[in-house]
Design a protein around this motif. Structure first.
Motif, PDB file in Angstrom:
ATOM      1  N   VAL A 265     -38.452  54.056  36.155  1.00 19.92           N
ATOM      2  CA  VAL A 265     -37.856  54.456  34.877  1.00 19.92           C
ATOM      3  C   VAL A 265     -36.333  54.517  35.028  1.00 19.92           C
ATOM      4  N   ALA A 266     -35.658  53.577  34.374  1.00 20.45           N
ATOM      5  CA  ALA A 266     -34.198  53.456  34.531  1.00 20.45           C
ATOM      6  C   ALA A 266     -33.501  53.831  33.229  1.00 20.45           C
ATOM      7  N   LEU A 267     -33.559  55.111  32.883  1.00 17.69           N
ATOM      8  CA  LEU A 267     -32.940  55.582  31.637  1.00 17.69           C
ATOM      9  C   LEU A 267     -31.714  56.426  31.924  1.00 17.69           C
ATOM     10  N   GLY A 268     -31.365  56.578  33.214  1.00 15.45           N
ATOM     11  CA  GLY A 268     -30.307  57.516  33.589  1.00 15.45           C
ATOM     12  C   GLY A 268     -30.861  58.934  33.528  1.00 15.45           C
TER      13      GLY A 268
ATOM     14  N   PRO B 102     -30.542  62.917  32.347  1.00 16.67           N
ATOM     15  CA  PRO B 102     -31.818  63.571  32.629  1.00 16.67           C
ATOM     16  C   PRO B 102     -33.003  62.929  31.909  1.00 16.67           C
ATOM     17  N   ARG B 103     -32.689  61.849  31.105  1.00 16.65           N
ATOM     18  CA  ARG B 103     -33.746  61.261  30.269  1.00 16.65           C
ATOM     19  C   ARG B 103     -34.914  60.759  31.089  1.00 16.65           C
ATOM     20  N   GLN B 104     -34.605  60.073  32.213  1.00 19.00           N
ATOM     21  CA  GLN B 104     -35.697  59.438  32.974  1.00 19.00           C
ATOM     22  C   GLN B 104     -36.674  60.468  33.542  1.00 19.00           C
TER      23      GLN B 104
ATOM     24  N   GLY C 133     -36.623  50.580  31.087  1.00 19.31           N
ATOM     25  CA  GLY C 133     -35.236  51.035  30.994  1.00 19.31           C
ATOM     26  C   GLY C 133     -34.217  49.919  31.066  1.00 19.31           C
ATOM     27  N   ALA C 134     -32.971  50.294  30.917  1.00 21.18           N
ATOM     28  CA  ALA C 134     -31.784  49.418  30.922  1.00 21.18           C
ATOM     29  C   ALA C 134     -31.692  48.601  29.626  1.00 21.18           C
ATOM     30  N   ARG C 135     -30.596  47.869  29.507  1.00 25.70           N
ATOM     31  CA  ARG C 135     -30.397  47.008  28.333  1.00 25.70           C
ATOM     32  C   ARG C 135     -31.361  45.840  28.419  1.00 25.70           C
TER      33      ARG C 135
ATOM     34  N   GLN D 233     -13.758  53.759  35.687  1.00 24.13           N
ATOM     35  CA  GLN D 233     -14.065  54.580  34.500  1.00 24.13           C
ATOM     36  C   GLN D 233     -15.114  55.644  34.797  1.00 24.13           C
ATOM     37  N   ARG D 234     -15.769  55.517  35.971  1.00 29.24           N
ATOM     38  CA  ARG D 234     -16.782  56.519  36.342  1.00 29.24           C
ATOM     39  C   ARG D 234     -16.168  57.713  37.074  1.00 29.24           C
ATOM     40  N   TRP D 235     -14.825  57.796  37.104  1.00 29.35           N
ATOM     41  CA  TRP D 235     -14.196  58.842  37.922  1.00 29.35           C
ATOM     42  C   TRP D 235     -14.711  60.238  37.574  1.00 29.35           C
ATOM     43  N   LYS D 236     -14.986  60.428  36.273  1.00 27.19           N
ATOM     44  CA  LYS D 236     -15.431  61.754  35.824  1.00 27.19           C
ATOM     45  C   LYS D 236     -16.702  62.170  36.536  1.00 27.19           C
ATOM     46  N   ARG D 237     -17.559  61.158  36.783  1.00 28.75           N
ATOM     47  CA  ARG D 237     -18.837  61.447  37.418  1.00 28.75           C
ATOM     48  C   ARG D 237     -18.642  61.813  38.881  1.00 28.75           C
ATOM     49  N   MET D 238     -17.585  61.235  39.502  1.00 27.07           N
ATOM     50  CA  MET D 238     -17.337  61.525  40.920  1.00 27.07           C
ATOM     51  C   MET D 238     -16.676  62.888  41.088  1.00 27.07           C
TER      52      MET D 238
ATOM     53  N   GLY E 148     -32.230  55.423  37.724  1.00 24.77           N
ATOM     54  CA  GLY E 148     -30.840  55.336  37.240  1.00 24.77           C
ATOM     55  C   GLY E 148     -30.407  53.917  36.922  1.00 24.77           C
ATOM     56  N   GLY E 149     -29.310  53.500  37.508  1.00 25.03           N
ATOM     57  CA  GLY E 149     -28.758  52.180  37.208  1.00 25.03           C
ATOM     58  C   GLY E 149     -29.310  51.065  38.091  1.00 25.03           C
ATOM     59  N   SER E 150     -30.475  51.282  38.696  1.00 26.69           N
ATOM     60  CA  SER E 150     -30.992  50.296  39.666  1.00 26.69           C
ATOM     61  C   SER E 150     -31.324  48.927  39.063  1.00 26.69           C
ATOM     62  N   PHE E 151     -31.738  48.898  37.790  1.00 25.35           N
ATOM     63  CA  PHE E 151     -32.062  47.590  37.200  1.00 25.35           C
ATOM     64  C   PHE E 151     -30.780  46.764  37.028  1.00 25.35           C
ATOM     65  N   ASP E 152     -29.660  47.495  36.821  1.00 22.24           N
ATOM     66  CA  ASP E 152     -28.378  46.785  36.697  1.00 22.24           C
ATOM     67  C   ASP E 152     -28.071  46.070  38.012  1.00 22.24           C
ATOM     68  N   VAL E 153     -28.426  46.705  39.128  1.00 23.61           N
ATOM     69  CA  VAL E 153     -28.193  46.082  40.440  1.00 23.61           C
ATOM     70  C   VAL E 153     -29.225  44.973  40.667  1.00 23.61           C
TER      71      VAL E 153
ATOM     72  N   HIS F 185     -37.112  47.739  27.378  1.00 21.34           N
ATOM     73  CA  HIS F 185     -35.722  48.209  27.542  1.00 21.34           C
ATOM     74  C   HIS F 185     -35.658  49.732  27.331  1.00 21.34           C
ATOM     75  N   GLY F 186     -34.513  50.294  27.648  1.00 26.01           N
ATOM     76  CA  GLY F 186     -34.420  51.754  27.676  1.00 26.01           C
ATOM     77  C   GLY F 186     -33.827  52.392  26.440  1.00 26.01           C
ATOM     78  N   PHE F 187     -33.702  51.644  25.358  1.00 26.39           N
ATOM     79  CA  PHE F 187     -33.062  52.247  24.188  1.00 26.39           C
ATOM     80  C   PHE F 187     -34.109  52.505  23.107  1.00 26.39           C
ATOM     81  N   PHE F 188     -34.891  53.540  23.352  1.00 28.47           N
ATOM     82  CA  PHE F 188     -35.960  53.916  22.421  1.00 28.47           C
ATOM     83  C   PHE F 188     -35.944  55.435  22.284  1.00 28.47           C
TER      84      PHE F 188
HETATM   85  N1  UDP Z   1     -29.955  53.556  29.889  1.00 26.66           N
HETATM   86  C1  UDP Z   1     -31.064  53.342  29.117  1.00 26.66           C
HETATM   87  N2  UDP Z   1     -31.202  54.054  27.970  1.00 26.66           N
HETATM   88  C2  UDP Z   1     -30.305  54.990  27.582  1.00 26.66           C
HETATM   89  C3  UDP Z   1     -29.181  55.235  28.405  1.00 26.66           C
HETATM   90  C4  UDP Z   1     -29.040  54.490  29.568  1.00 26.66           C
HETATM   91  O1  UDP Z   1     -31.909  52.513  29.443  1.00 26.66           O
HETATM   92  O2  UDP Z   1     -30.503  55.602  26.545  1.00 26.66           O
HETATM   93  C5  UDP Z   1     -29.817  52.781  31.121  1.00 26.66           C
HETATM   94  C6  UDP Z   1     -28.496  52.101  31.334  1.00 26.66           C
HETATM   95  O3  UDP Z   1     -28.476  50.860  30.645  1.00 26.66           O
HETATM   96  C7  UDP Z   1     -28.489  51.958  32.849  1.00 26.66           C
HETATM   97  C8  UDP Z   1     -29.282  53.165  33.322  1.00 26.66           C
HETATM   98  O4  UDP Z   1     -29.951  53.671  32.195  1.00 26.66           O
HETATM   99  O5  UDP Z   1     -29.205  50.798  33.211  1.00 26.66           O
HETATM  100  C9  UDP Z   1     -28.482  54.338  33.852  1.00 26.66           C
HETATM  101  O6  UDP Z   1     -27.319  53.990  34.380  1.00 26.66           O
HETATM  102  P1  UDP Z   1     -26.309  55.013  34.996  1.00 26.66           P
HETATM  103  O7  UDP Z   1     -25.288  54.206  35.694  1.00 26.66           O
HETATM  104  O8  UDP Z   1     -25.872  55.993  33.961  1.00 26.66           O
HETATM  105  O9  UDP Z   1     -27.245  55.788  36.012  1.00 26.66           O
HETATM  106  P2  UDP Z   1     -27.012  56.501  37.383  1.00 26.66           P
HETATM  107  O10 UDP Z   1     -27.555  55.544  38.410  1.00 26.66           O
HETATM  108  O11 UDP Z   1     -25.551  56.768  37.537  1.00 26.66           O
HETATM  109  O12 UDP Z   1     -27.842  57.720  37.193  1.00 26.66           O
END
Ligand code: UDP
Length: 240
Positions: A160-163, A165-167, A109-111, A220-225, A187-192, A136-139
């Motif tokens: 699995v870091a796809l966000g 509900p995909r993950q 997952g992740a970029r 920009q994440r306000w909507k999620r909160m 979720g976004g753990s790989f970003d961290v 990476h997560g864009f497949f």
């Molecule tokens: N991501 C991905 N493929 C996608 C969509 C998102 O790999 O098709 C990754 C995105 O790059 C990020 C992670 O999934 O690393 C999800 O991040 P987000 O902040 O949305 O997750 P949260 O922790 O809030 O669930």
């Protein structure tokens, strides 16, 4: 099996992070396949609208309360949970175990640039971990080549870091093809892990205001909160 705490139809495990980590340690040793979900209010709300996703969550072996919102919800339902268990912390504890035991870990997952940085940091911080592989997560979610690659790497843990509900969907669609392994949506753990996104300082985390830190850093994440008050309202209504 721990006691379950039902929050809007999602059954959370009544447990602590330490207890969970100890259980998972034994499960890996026994080669028991395990699906872990760490759910926040947004995930629980999504499950209300998407029955298929709710079923996927219900098929998990463990559901952990990721976020203070879930802990508050459980308290309002007079069925409190011991503590919040952030997905990122649980993943770090599992990485520590993998480091000590030289387990094979797959990172999905992740970029691509983020993933590569995360892997470099894991190699540096946890030299005992065997990187089974990464992608990476864009497949396309149904791409069999990705599953074959993960399976072929014979992993003990798959993050699995796809966000959502995909993950969770990817894990639930594919885990039957595996004989063992801990599977966890992170979720976004790989970003961290990569250093691209900073986690809240410890004091903020202790005060349970990690969400506020995230809001300040990524407004920009306000909507999620905005989900949190809606979630609390729904929990209050469900008491009747
Ligand atoms: N991501 C991905 N493929 C996608 C969509 C998102 O790999 O098709 C990754 C995105 O790059 C990020 C992670 O999934 O690393 C999800 O991040 P987000 O902040 O949305 O997750 P949260 O922790 O809030 O669930």
């Amino acid at each position: 099996m721990s006691k379950k705490v039902d929050v809007l139809g999602i059954k959370f495990d009544h447990t602590t992070k330490t207890e969970t980590v100890n259980t998972l340690k034994s499960l890996i040793k026994e080669n028991k396949k395990t699906f872990i979900v760490t759910a926040n209010p947004e995930i629980v709300m999504h499950a209300q609208r998407d029955p298929q996703y709710k079923k996927i969550l219900q098929s998990a072996d463990y559901i952990m309360p990721d976020g203070i919102g879930i802990v508050m919800g459980a308290k309002l339902l007079k069925n409190p949970l011991p503590e919040r268990i952030p997905g990122f912390d649980l993943m770090k504890d599992l990485l520590n175990i993998a480091n000590k035991e030289h387990y094979r870990v797959f990172f999905l997952g992740a970029r691509e640039d983020v993933l590569n940085k995360a892997i470099a940091n894991v190699n540096h911080e946890y030299p005992g971990i065997q990187i089974a592989g990464c992608h990476h997560g864009f497949f396309n979610e149904n791409d069999p080549e990705i599953v074959d690659m993960v399976k072929g790497s014979n992993p003990d843990m798959v993050f699995v870091a796809l966000g959502f509900p995909r993950q969770e969907r990817w894990i639930s669609q594919n885990s039957h093809l595996f004989e063992k392994g801990i599977f966890m949506g992170v979720g976004g753990s790989f970003d961290v892990l990569s250093g691209t996104v900073k986690r809240a300082p410890e004091l903020w985390r202790k005060l349970n205001i990690e969400w506020l830190y995230r809001f300040i850093k990524q407004p920009q994440r306000w909507k999620r909160m905005a989900f949190l008050p809606l979630f609390i309202l729904k929990v209050l209504r469900s008491r009747r």
